[in-house]
Design a protein around this motif. Sequence first.
Motif, short mmCIF file in Angstrom:
data_model
loop_
_atom_site.label_atom_id
_atom_site.label_comp_id
_atom_site.label_asym_id
_atom_site.label_seq_id
_atom_site.Cartn_x
_atom_site.Cartn_y
_atom_site.Cartn_z
N ALA A 31 -11.34 -1.76 10.37
CA ALA A 31 -10.49 -1.05 11.33
C ALA A 31 -11.35 -0.34 12.37
CB ALA A 31 -9.60 -0.05 10.61
N ASP B 242 -5.72 -9.56 13.45
CA ASP B 242 -5.29 -8.16 13.41
C ASP B 242 -4.29 -7.84 14.52
OD1 ASP B 242 -7.56 -6.01 11.89
OD2 ASP B 242 -7.82 -8.16 11.87
N ARG C 98 -3.08 -5.59 4.75
CA ARG C 98 -4.50 -5.54 5.07
C ARG C 98 -4.97 -6.88 5.62
NH1 ARG C 98 -5.57 -0.18 5.27
NH2 ARG C 98 -4.74 0.86 3.43
N SER C 99 -5.77 -6.82 6.69
CA SER C 99 -6.29 -8.04 7.30
C SER C 99 -7.66 -8.42 6.78
CB SER C 99 -6.37 -7.86 8.82
OG SER C 99 -7.32 -6.86 9.14
N SER D 227 1.52 -7.65 1.74
CA SER D 227 0.15 -7.18 1.97
C SER D 227 -0.05 -6.97 3.46
CB SER D 227 -0.86 -8.20 1.44
OG SER D 227 -2.17 -7.83 1.81
N HIS E 253 -1.65 4.13 7.00
CA HIS E 253 -2.10 2.92 6.32
C HIS E 253 -3.47 2.48 6.82
CE1 HIS E 253 2.27 2.68 5.50
NE2 HIS E 253 1.89 2.09 4.40
N SER E 254 -3.83 2.93 8.02
CA SER E 254 -5.14 2.60 8.59
C SER E 254 -5.58 3.74 9.49
CB SER E 254 -5.05 1.29 9.39
OG SER E 254 -6.29 0.98 9.99
N ASP F 228 0.80 -1.22 0.00
CA ASP F 228 0.00 0.00 0.00
C ASP F 228 0.83 1.27 0.00
OD1 ASP F 228 -2.43 -1.36 0.06
OD2 ASP F 228 -2.27 -1.67 2.22
N GLY G 166 -7.04 -3.32 11.46
CA GLY G 166 -7.10 -3.48 10.02
C GLY G 166 -5.78 -3.87 9.40
N VAL G 167 -4.74 -4.04 10.26
CA VAL G 167 -3.40 -4.44 9.82
C VAL G 167 -3.14 -5.86 10.30
CG1 VAL G 167 -0.93 -3.97 10.01
CG2 VAL G 167 -2.55 -2.08 9.86
N GLN G 168 -2.61 -6.70 9.42
CA GLN G 168 -2.37 -8.09 9.76
C GLN G 168 -1.28 -8.24 10.81
OE1 GLN G 168 -2.73 -11.28 6.71
NE2 GLN G 168 -2.23 -9.63 5.30
#
Length: 340
Positions: free
Chosen positions: A129, A75, A124-125, A122, A45-46, A27, A93-95
Amino acid sequence: ASQLGGRVSIWVRLDPALVERGVTVADDLANLSLESDGINYVKPHSEFAVDAATGTTLVMRPPSLGTYYSKRESDVLVAVGCADGAVLLCKSGVQAARPGDSGKSGKSVVGDSSSTAGESISIRSGSEAGEVVATIGGGHAPVLSIAFHPSVPNAIAVGRKDGTVDIYSQSSSLEDAYYRSGELAFRRMHRLTHSSHPVRALSFSQNDGALLFAGDDQGHLYSYDASCNSKRGDMGGPVKLVACALSAHKGWVMNLCAFPDGSRVATCGSDRSCKVWDAGMGLACSTPVHSFESVHDGLVWDVDCSRGHNSGSLDGKTNDRQKLITCGNDGCLQVCSAGE
Protein backbone atom coordinates in the motif's frame (compact mmCIF):
# COMPACT_ATOMS: atom_id res chain seq x y z
CA ALA A 1 -9.59 9.86 3.79
CA SER A 2 -6.37 11.85 4.07
CA GLN A 3 -4.73 13.84 6.82
CA LEU A 4 -2.38 16.81 6.66
CA GLY A 5 1.08 15.42 6.10
CA GLY A 6 -0.03 12.80 3.59
CA ARG A 7 -1.47 10.01 5.75
CA VAL A 8 -4.07 8.04 3.73
CA SER A 9 -6.66 5.67 5.21
CA ILE A 10 -9.02 3.44 3.19
CA TRP A 11 -12.18 1.65 4.32
CA VAL A 12 -14.08 -0.94 2.26
CA ARG A 13 -17.87 -1.08 2.41
CA LEU A 14 -19.90 -3.56 0.38
CA ASP A 15 -22.91 -2.82 -1.78
CA PRO A 16 -26.09 -3.18 0.35
CA ALA A 17 -27.35 -5.84 -2.08
CA LEU A 18 -24.31 -7.99 -1.25
CA VAL A 19 -24.76 -7.42 2.47
CA GLU A 20 -28.37 -8.66 2.22
CA ARG A 21 -27.04 -11.87 0.68
CA GLY A 22 -24.74 -12.41 3.65
CA VAL A 23 -21.51 -11.50 1.83
CA THR A 24 -18.79 -10.20 4.18
CA VAL A 25 -15.28 -8.75 3.94
CA ALA A 26 -12.68 -11.20 5.20
CA ASP A 27 -10.75 -8.55 7.14
CA ASP A 28 -13.78 -7.09 8.92
CA LEU A 29 -13.32 -9.27 12.01
CA ALA A 30 -9.76 -8.00 12.43
CA ASN A 31 -10.98 -4.43 11.87
CA LEU A 32 -13.83 -4.73 14.35
CA SER A 33 -14.95 -1.34 15.64
CA LEU A 34 -14.11 -0.16 19.12
CA GLU A 35 -16.92 1.57 20.98
CA SER A 36 -16.04 4.69 22.95
CA ASP A 37 -18.54 7.14 24.43
CA GLY A 38 -21.29 5.55 22.35
CA ILE A 39 -19.36 5.99 19.07
CA ASN A 40 -18.11 3.07 16.97
CA TYR A 41 -14.62 3.49 15.57
CA VAL A 42 -13.68 1.24 12.64
CA LYS A 43 -10.04 0.68 11.79
CA PRO A 44 -9.04 1.31 8.14
CA HIS A 45 -8.56 -1.72 5.91
CA SER A 46 -5.48 -0.07 4.42
CA GLU A 47 -3.19 2.75 5.57
CA PHE A 48 -0.09 4.35 4.14
CA ALA A 49 1.80 7.65 4.12
CA VAL A 50 2.90 9.70 1.10
CA ASP A 51 5.61 12.02 2.39
CA ALA A 52 5.40 14.51 -0.48
CA ALA A 53 1.59 14.85 -0.33
CA THR A 54 -0.16 17.83 1.25
CA GLY A 55 -3.01 15.69 2.57
CA THR A 56 -5.64 18.11 1.23
CA THR A 57 -6.24 16.57 -2.23
CA LEU A 58 -7.17 12.90 -2.60
CA VAL A 59 -9.14 11.10 -5.33
CA MET A 60 -9.73 7.38 -5.92
CA ARG A 61 -9.80 6.06 -9.46
CA PRO A 62 -13.52 5.64 -10.29
CA PRO A 63 -15.10 2.16 -10.30
CA SER A 64 -16.40 2.80 -13.82
CA LEU A 65 -12.83 2.34 -15.06
CA GLY A 66 -12.57 -1.12 -13.51
CA THR A 67 -12.55 -2.84 -16.90
CA TYR A 68 -9.41 -0.94 -17.86
CA TYR A 69 -7.28 -2.28 -15.04
CA SER A 70 -4.64 -4.58 -16.48
CA LYS A 71 -3.06 -7.55 -14.74
CA ARG A 72 -0.29 -5.26 -13.52
CA GLU A 73 -2.83 -2.74 -12.23
CA SER A 74 -4.53 -5.09 -9.79
CA ASP A 75 -5.03 -2.39 -7.14
CA VAL A 76 -7.55 0.35 -6.69
CA LEU A 77 -5.41 3.40 -7.48
CA VAL A 78 -5.36 6.60 -5.42
CA ALA A 79 -4.23 10.00 -6.72
CA VAL A 80 -2.78 12.48 -4.19
CA GLY A 81 -1.73 16.08 -4.79
CA CYS A 82 1.63 17.54 -3.76
CA ALA A 83 2.91 21.03 -2.96
CA ASP A 84 5.53 20.77 -5.73
CA GLY A 85 2.76 20.48 -8.34
CA ALA A 86 3.01 16.72 -8.83
CA VAL A 87 0.21 14.15 -8.66
CA LEU A 88 1.26 10.78 -7.28
CA LEU A 89 -0.70 7.73 -8.42
CA CYS A 90 -0.40 5.12 -5.66
CA LYS A 91 -1.48 1.54 -5.06
CA SER A 92 -3.99 1.16 -2.24
CA GLY A 93 -3.37 -2.45 -1.31
CA VAL A 94 -7.06 -3.15 -2.07
CA GLN A 95 -8.02 -5.31 -5.04
CA ALA A 96 -9.86 -3.77 -7.99
CA ALA A 97 -12.91 -5.49 -9.44
CA ARG A 98 -12.31 -6.99 -12.86
CA PRO A 99 -14.86 -9.03 -14.85
CA GLY A 100 -14.17 -12.76 -14.67
CA ASP A 101 -11.73 -12.59 -11.77
CA SER A 102 -13.91 -14.76 -9.54
CA GLY A 103 -13.92 -17.60 -12.03
CA LYS A 104 -10.19 -17.44 -12.79
CA SER A 105 -8.71 -17.02 -9.34
CA GLY A 106 -11.37 -18.94 -7.44
CA LYS A 107 -12.18 -16.07 -5.10
CA SER A 108 -14.08 -12.82 -5.38
CA VAL A 109 -12.63 -9.33 -5.24
CA VAL A 110 -14.04 -5.97 -4.13
CA GLY A 111 -16.99 -4.87 -6.25
CA ASP A 112 -17.62 -8.27 -7.85
CA SER A 113 -21.42 -8.58 -8.04
CA SER A 114 -21.22 -12.33 -8.71
CA SER A 115 -20.27 -13.06 -5.09
CA THR A 116 -22.34 -15.90 -3.66
CA ALA A 117 -24.47 -15.82 -0.52
CA GLY A 118 -22.46 -16.15 2.67
CA GLU A 119 -19.14 -15.66 0.86
CA SER A 120 -16.20 -13.93 2.56
CA ILE A 121 -14.49 -11.56 0.10
CA SER A 122 -10.73 -11.11 0.15
CA ILE A 123 -9.83 -7.45 -0.37
CA ARG A 124 -6.05 -7.66 -0.18
CA SER A 125 -4.16 -7.31 -3.47
CA GLY A 126 -0.78 -8.41 -2.19
CA SER A 127 0.81 -5.12 -3.26
CA GLU A 128 2.51 -2.71 -0.90
CA ALA A 129 0.00 0.00 0.00
CA GLY A 130 1.33 3.41 -0.99
CA GLU A 131 3.63 2.17 -3.76
CA VAL A 132 3.89 4.95 -6.37
CA VAL A 133 3.13 3.78 -9.92
CA ALA A 134 3.33 7.22 -11.56
CA THR A 135 4.49 10.77 -10.79
CA ILE A 136 2.63 13.26 -12.96
CA GLY A 137 3.18 16.95 -13.56
CA GLY A 138 5.86 18.02 -11.07
CA GLY A 139 7.52 21.44 -11.07
CA HIS A 140 4.31 23.50 -11.29
CA ALA A 141 1.99 25.34 -8.88
CA PRO A 142 0.59 23.30 -5.94
CA VAL A 143 -2.27 20.91 -6.67
CA LEU A 144 -5.66 21.92 -5.22
CA SER A 145 -8.06 19.61 -7.13
CA ILE A 146 -8.00 16.40 -9.17
CA ALA A 147 -10.63 14.77 -11.39
CA PHE A 148 -10.48 11.44 -13.25
CA HIS A 149 -12.17 11.19 -16.63
CA PRO A 150 -15.07 8.71 -16.24
CA SER A 151 -14.50 6.83 -19.51
CA VAL A 152 -10.95 7.51 -20.76
CA PRO A 153 -8.60 5.26 -18.76
CA ASN A 154 -5.85 7.00 -16.77
CA ALA A 155 -6.80 10.52 -17.86
CA ILE A 156 -6.93 13.21 -15.17
CA ALA A 157 -7.51 16.94 -14.86
CA VAL A 158 -5.52 18.88 -12.25
CA GLY A 159 -6.51 22.28 -10.81
CA ARG A 160 -3.67 24.42 -9.47
CA LYS A 161 -3.10 27.32 -7.09
CA ASP A 162 -2.13 29.67 -9.94
CA GLY A 163 -5.46 29.08 -11.73
CA THR A 164 -4.24 26.75 -14.45
CA VAL A 165 -5.95 23.44 -15.22
CA ASP A 166 -3.72 20.75 -16.70
CA ILE A 167 -5.09 17.63 -18.41
CA TYR A 168 -2.89 14.54 -18.52
CA SER A 169 -3.35 11.23 -20.28
CA GLN A 170 -1.48 7.96 -20.28
CA SER A 171 1.09 7.71 -23.06
CA SER A 172 1.86 4.46 -24.89
CA SER A 173 5.02 5.87 -26.46
CA LEU A 174 8.18 6.51 -24.47
CA GLU A 175 9.15 9.30 -26.88
CA ASP A 176 5.88 11.16 -26.17
CA ALA A 177 5.91 10.64 -22.40
CA TYR A 178 6.69 13.80 -20.42
CA TYR A 179 6.35 12.05 -17.07
CA ARG A 180 7.58 8.50 -16.66
CA SER A 181 8.20 7.25 -13.15
CA GLY A 182 7.09 3.79 -12.12
CA GLU A 183 4.81 1.50 -14.11
CA LEU A 184 2.83 4.12 -16.08
CA ALA A 185 3.86 6.95 -18.41
CA PHE A 186 1.91 10.21 -18.90
CA ARG A 187 2.04 13.38 -20.96
CA ARG A 188 0.26 16.71 -20.62
CA MET A 189 -2.37 17.06 -23.33
CA HIS A 190 -3.88 20.47 -22.47
CA ARG A 191 -3.24 23.50 -20.27
CA LEU A 192 -6.29 25.72 -19.64
CA THR A 193 -5.40 29.26 -18.53
CA HIS A 194 -8.72 31.11 -18.38
CA SER A 195 -8.46 31.69 -14.62
CA SER A 196 -5.76 33.44 -12.60
CA HIS A 197 -7.18 32.36 -9.22
CA PRO A 198 -6.81 29.05 -7.35
CA VAL A 199 -8.96 26.23 -8.79
CA ARG A 200 -10.30 24.17 -5.87
CA ALA A 201 -13.29 22.59 -7.68
CA LEU A 202 -13.00 20.28 -10.66
CA SER A 203 -15.22 17.54 -12.16
CA PHE A 204 -16.01 15.84 -15.45
CA SER A 205 -19.65 15.29 -16.38
CA GLN A 206 -21.01 11.78 -15.80
CA ASN A 207 -20.90 9.25 -17.39
CA ASP A 208 -19.15 10.22 -20.64
CA GLY A 209 -16.92 13.12 -19.54
CA ALA A 210 -18.23 15.31 -22.36
CA LEU A 211 -17.92 18.42 -20.16
CA LEU A 212 -15.25 19.55 -17.69
CA PHE A 213 -16.34 21.95 -14.92
CA ALA A 214 -13.92 24.12 -12.93
CA GLY A 215 -14.54 26.64 -10.13
CA ASP A 216 -12.05 29.22 -8.83
CA ASP A 217 -11.54 31.54 -5.85
CA GLN A 218 -13.07 34.51 -7.71
CA GLY A 219 -16.44 32.75 -7.77
CA HIS A 220 -16.27 31.86 -11.46
CA LEU A 221 -17.63 28.57 -12.78
CA TYR A 222 -16.19 27.39 -16.11
CA SER A 223 -17.53 24.75 -18.50
CA TYR A 224 -15.29 23.13 -21.13
CA ASP A 225 -16.33 20.94 -24.06
CA ALA A 226 -14.25 17.75 -23.97
CA SER A 227 -16.70 15.58 -25.90
CA CYS A 228 -14.22 14.79 -28.69
CA ASN A 229 -12.21 12.71 -26.21
CA SER A 230 -14.98 10.45 -24.88
CA LYS A 231 -14.36 7.68 -27.43
CA ARG A 232 -10.59 8.10 -27.66
CA GLY A 233 -7.95 6.22 -25.74
CA ASP A 234 -6.39 9.50 -24.59
CA MET A 235 -7.20 13.21 -24.20
CA GLY A 236 -5.59 14.33 -27.47
CA GLY A 237 -8.82 15.84 -28.83
CA PRO A 238 -9.70 19.53 -28.38
CA VAL A 239 -10.95 20.93 -25.07
CA LYS A 240 -12.68 24.31 -25.49
CA LEU A 241 -14.28 26.84 -23.13
CA VAL A 242 -18.01 27.00 -23.88
CA ALA A 243 -19.52 28.94 -20.94
CA CYS A 244 -18.60 30.78 -17.75
CA ALA A 245 -20.76 31.94 -14.85
CA LEU A 246 -18.91 35.06 -13.68
CA SER A 247 -20.75 35.30 -10.36
CA ALA A 248 -21.53 31.70 -9.48
CA HIS A 249 -20.57 32.45 -5.85
CA LYS A 250 -19.66 35.56 -3.86
CA GLY A 251 -16.32 34.14 -2.87
CA TRP A 252 -14.48 30.89 -3.40
CA VAL A 253 -16.03 27.96 -5.23
CA MET A 254 -15.06 25.28 -2.73
CA ASN A 255 -16.21 22.19 -4.64
CA LEU A 256 -18.63 20.90 -7.26
CA CYS A 257 -20.20 17.68 -8.49
CA ALA A 258 -21.82 16.68 -11.79
CA PHE A 259 -25.24 15.01 -11.76
CA PRO A 260 -25.28 11.35 -12.88
CA ASP A 261 -27.39 12.14 -15.97
CA GLY A 262 -25.00 14.90 -17.08
CA SER A 263 -27.72 17.55 -17.21
CA ARG A 264 -26.68 19.64 -14.21
CA VAL A 265 -23.82 20.48 -11.89
CA ALA A 266 -23.95 21.49 -8.21
CA THR A 267 -21.50 23.90 -6.57
CA CYS A 268 -20.78 25.06 -3.03
CA GLY A 269 -18.89 28.10 -1.85
CA SER A 270 -17.37 30.18 0.89
CA ASP A 271 -20.51 32.37 0.76
CA ARG A 272 -22.40 29.65 2.72
CA SER A 273 -24.48 28.65 -0.31
CA CYS A 274 -25.05 25.62 -2.51
CA LYS A 275 -26.32 26.04 -6.08
CA VAL A 276 -27.50 23.82 -8.93
CA TRP A 277 -26.77 24.83 -12.53
CA ASP A 278 -28.01 23.71 -15.91
CA ALA A 279 -24.97 22.21 -17.61
CA GLY A 280 -25.91 23.97 -20.85
CA MET A 281 -26.75 27.66 -21.19
CA GLY A 282 -27.46 28.06 -17.47
CA LEU A 283 -23.81 28.88 -16.85
CA ALA A 284 -23.66 31.48 -19.62
CA CYS A 285 -26.47 33.56 -18.06
CA SER A 286 -25.19 32.99 -14.48
CA THR A 287 -28.64 31.86 -13.38
CA PRO A 288 -28.82 28.74 -11.18
CA VAL A 289 -31.72 26.30 -11.35
CA HIS A 290 -31.76 26.09 -7.54
CA SER A 291 -30.02 28.20 -4.91
CA PHE A 292 -29.75 27.20 -1.25
CA GLU A 293 -28.57 30.25 0.67
CA SER A 294 -27.05 30.13 4.17
CA VAL A 295 -27.21 26.34 4.06
CA HIS A 296 -24.38 26.28 6.62
CA ASP A 297 -22.94 28.62 9.22
CA GLY A 298 -19.62 29.25 7.50
CA LEU A 299 -17.82 27.73 4.53
CA VAL A 300 -19.55 24.94 2.61
CA TRP A 301 -16.65 22.58 2.06
CA ASP A 302 -18.17 19.91 -0.15
CA VAL A 303 -21.26 18.88 -2.08
CA ASP A 304 -22.31 15.57 -3.64
CA CYS A 305 -25.47 14.17 -5.21
CA SER A 306 -27.37 10.91 -5.03
CA ARG A 307 -26.36 8.40 -7.66
CA GLY A 308 -29.75 6.72 -8.11
CA HIS A 309 -33.09 8.23 -9.11
CA ASN A 310 -35.40 5.50 -7.88
CA SER A 311 -35.71 5.05 -4.17
CA GLY A 312 -38.68 3.79 -2.26
CA SER A 313 -40.86 6.28 -0.42
CA LEU A 314 -43.04 5.81 2.63
CA ASP A 315 -46.22 5.58 0.55
CA GLY A 316 -44.73 2.90 -1.70
CA LYS A 317 -44.49 5.20 -4.70
CA THR A 318 -41.32 5.88 -6.66
CA ASN A 319 -39.37 8.94 -5.59
CA ASP A 320 -37.22 10.27 -8.43
CA ARG A 321 -36.10 13.52 -6.81
CA GLN A 322 -32.39 14.23 -6.91
CA LYS A 323 -30.83 14.74 -3.47
CA LEU A 324 -27.80 16.84 -2.57
CA ILE A 325 -25.71 16.47 0.57
CA THR A 326 -23.40 19.22 1.80
CA CYS A 327 -20.90 19.52 4.65
CA GLY A 328 -19.91 22.81 6.23
CA ASN A 329 -17.57 24.52 8.62
CA ASP A 330 -20.26 24.17 11.30
CA GLY A 331 -19.71 20.40 11.41
CA CYS A 332 -23.17 19.61 10.02
CA LEU A 333 -24.40 17.63 7.04
CA GLN A 334 -27.39 18.99 5.14
CA VAL A 335 -29.58 17.07 2.69
CA CYS A 336 -31.40 19.13 0.05
CA SER A 337 -33.87 18.19 -2.67
CA ALA A 338 -32.78 19.29 -6.13
CA GLY A 339 -35.95 18.05 -7.87
CA GLU A 340 -38.18 20.35 -9.88
